[in-house]
Write a protein that holds these residues in place. Structure first.
Motif, short mmCIF file in Angstrom:
data_model
loop_
_atom_site.label_atom_id
_atom_site.label_comp_id
_atom_site.label_asym_id
_atom_site.label_seq_id
_atom_site.Cartn_x
_atom_site.Cartn_y
_atom_site.Cartn_z
N HIS A 48 1.76 4.03 -7.36
CA HIS A 48 1.87 3.81 -8.81
C HIS A 48 3.32 3.87 -9.26
O HIS A 48 3.75 3.07 -10.11
N GLU A 49 4.10 4.78 -8.70
CA GLU A 49 5.52 4.87 -9.07
C GLU A 49 6.28 3.63 -8.61
O GLU A 49 7.20 3.17 -9.30
N ASN A 50 5.92 3.08 -7.45
CA ASN A 50 6.55 1.84 -6.99
C ASN A 50 6.36 0.73 -8.02
O ASN A 50 7.28 -0.07 -8.26
N ALA A 72 1.10 -16.82 -20.60
CA ALA A 72 0.41 -16.27 -19.43
C ALA A 72 0.07 -14.80 -19.67
O ALA A 72 0.79 -14.08 -20.35
N ARG A 73 -1.04 -14.39 -19.10
CA ARG A 73 -1.43 -12.99 -19.18
C ARG A 73 -0.46 -12.16 -18.33
O ARG A 73 -0.27 -12.44 -17.14
N PRO A 74 0.22 -11.18 -18.91
CA PRO A 74 1.24 -10.45 -18.15
C PRO A 74 0.66 -9.64 -17.00
O PRO A 74 -0.48 -9.16 -17.06
N TRP A 75 1.46 -9.52 -15.95
CA TRP A 75 1.08 -8.70 -14.81
C TRP A 75 1.46 -7.25 -15.09
O TRP A 75 2.59 -6.95 -15.45
N THR A 76 0.50 -6.35 -14.93
CA THR A 76 0.68 -4.92 -15.11
C THR A 76 0.20 -4.22 -13.84
O THR A 76 -0.49 -4.83 -13.01
N PRO A 77 0.51 -2.93 -13.67
CA PRO A 77 -0.05 -2.21 -12.52
C PRO A 77 -1.57 -2.29 -12.47
O PRO A 77 -2.15 -2.42 -11.39
N ARG A 105 -5.35 4.17 -3.41
CA ARG A 105 -4.24 4.90 -2.81
C ARG A 105 -3.06 5.05 -3.78
O ARG A 105 -1.93 5.25 -3.34
N LYS A 106 -3.31 4.99 -5.07
CA LYS A 106 -2.22 4.96 -6.03
C LYS A 106 -1.35 6.22 -6.00
O LYS A 106 -0.18 6.17 -6.39
N THR A 107 -1.88 7.33 -5.51
CA THR A 107 -1.08 8.55 -5.43
C THR A 107 -0.44 8.74 -4.06
O THR A 107 0.35 9.67 -3.87
N HIS A 108 -0.75 7.84 -3.10
CA HIS A 108 -0.15 7.94 -1.77
C HIS A 108 1.30 7.45 -1.81
O HIS A 108 1.64 6.53 -2.55
N LEU A 109 2.14 8.05 -0.99
CA LEU A 109 3.52 7.59 -0.88
C LEU A 109 3.57 6.24 -0.15
O LEU A 109 2.71 5.95 0.68
#
Length: 254
Positions: free
Chosen positions: A98-100, A114-119, A132-136
């Motif tokens: 998620h931080e990436n 266009a519909r914006p890209w978000t996380p 795996r959003k909390t995995h490094l």
């Protein structure tokens, strides 16, 4: 034909004093995908790197949406509309998934429609990243790192996506998942892209245009569908010598 988004005129570039690309000229219409093919060492990655600002440009010009890209430093090209997925992936190993994504995210482009890209949209496209959003970054498999690299480029909300061998070294099931995602990004979402690949048939199937490089020069341009339908010409241009060691249905460039 749609208006050209990218124009490359008389481009010569390389690394230091070494000139790899010589007199390259191309135009890519808005919303289209270009398959960039050629044997190893012919300048494909150098062209991608040059668009991203990671090489030394000796001559020529690059414009993206009318902006003189060749006059901008590498760090300014993302703001100009370049989303780059390098061959090395270059994700932040010590940051979480998620931080990436949030560290580099940019808002959608005003007036693009266009519909914006978000996380969140990246997680929708790659559910295993959501898991795996909390995995490094360093804890992810190779396929997951590639998905994250693609997602990180998308949240920049670019006008042009550059993919340098996105399928390299991945298991067949991951290759199919990424191909499906790339097709969605380009065909359904209409994002312009240049894709360097060693799986020509797979990439030609999701591209409108093709350019073949040999010794730093363009030796063939045309419609991707036409080249895909001419395996003898494709074989002659690329020097295909054997089948892919992972998936025998995917031609492999030696």
């Amino acid at each position: 034909m749609a208006e050209a988004l990218l124009r490359i005129d008389g481009l010569s570039a390389g690394y230091g004093a070494a000139v790899v690309l010589q007199g390259v000229s191309l135009a890519l219409p808005e919303g289209d995908t270009l398959a960039l093919l050629g044997r190893n060492g012919t300048g494909k990655s150098t062209l991608i790197d040059t668009l991203a600002g990671a090489t030394r440009q000796h001559a020529g010009s690059i414009t993206l949406g009318g902006v003189a890209l060749h006059r901008l430093p590498a760090h300014a090209r993302a703001a100009a509309g370049i989303g780059w997925v390098p061959q090395e992936r270059s994700i932040f190993q010590s940051l979480s998934v998620h931080e990436n994504l949030t560290a580099v995210a940019r808002p959608g482009r005003p007036g693009s429609g266009a519909r914006p890209w978000t996380p969140e949209r990246v997680y929708e496209m790659f559910p295993r990243l959501a898991e795996r959003k909390t995995h490094l970054g360093g804890q992810l498999s190779g396929g997951e790192q590639q998905m994250l690299a693609v997602g990180r480029a998308l949240v920049l909300n670019p006008r042009l996506l550059l993919l340098d061998e996105p399928l390299e070294g991945l298991a067949p099931i991951v290759v199919q998942e990424l191909l499906h995602a790339i097709r969605r990004i380009t065909r359904e979402e209409g994002l312009s892209a240049i894709i360097v690949e060693q799986h020509p048939q797979a990439i030609l199937a999701i591209s409108e245009h093709v350019a073949v490089l040999d010794r730093g020069r363009i030796v063939h341009t045309g419609a991707a569908a036409q080249l895909r339908a001419q395996p003898a010409l494709l074989d002659r241009l690329l020097g295909l010598a054997r089948q892919d060691p992972v998936d025998p249905q995917i031609p492999y460039i030696k």
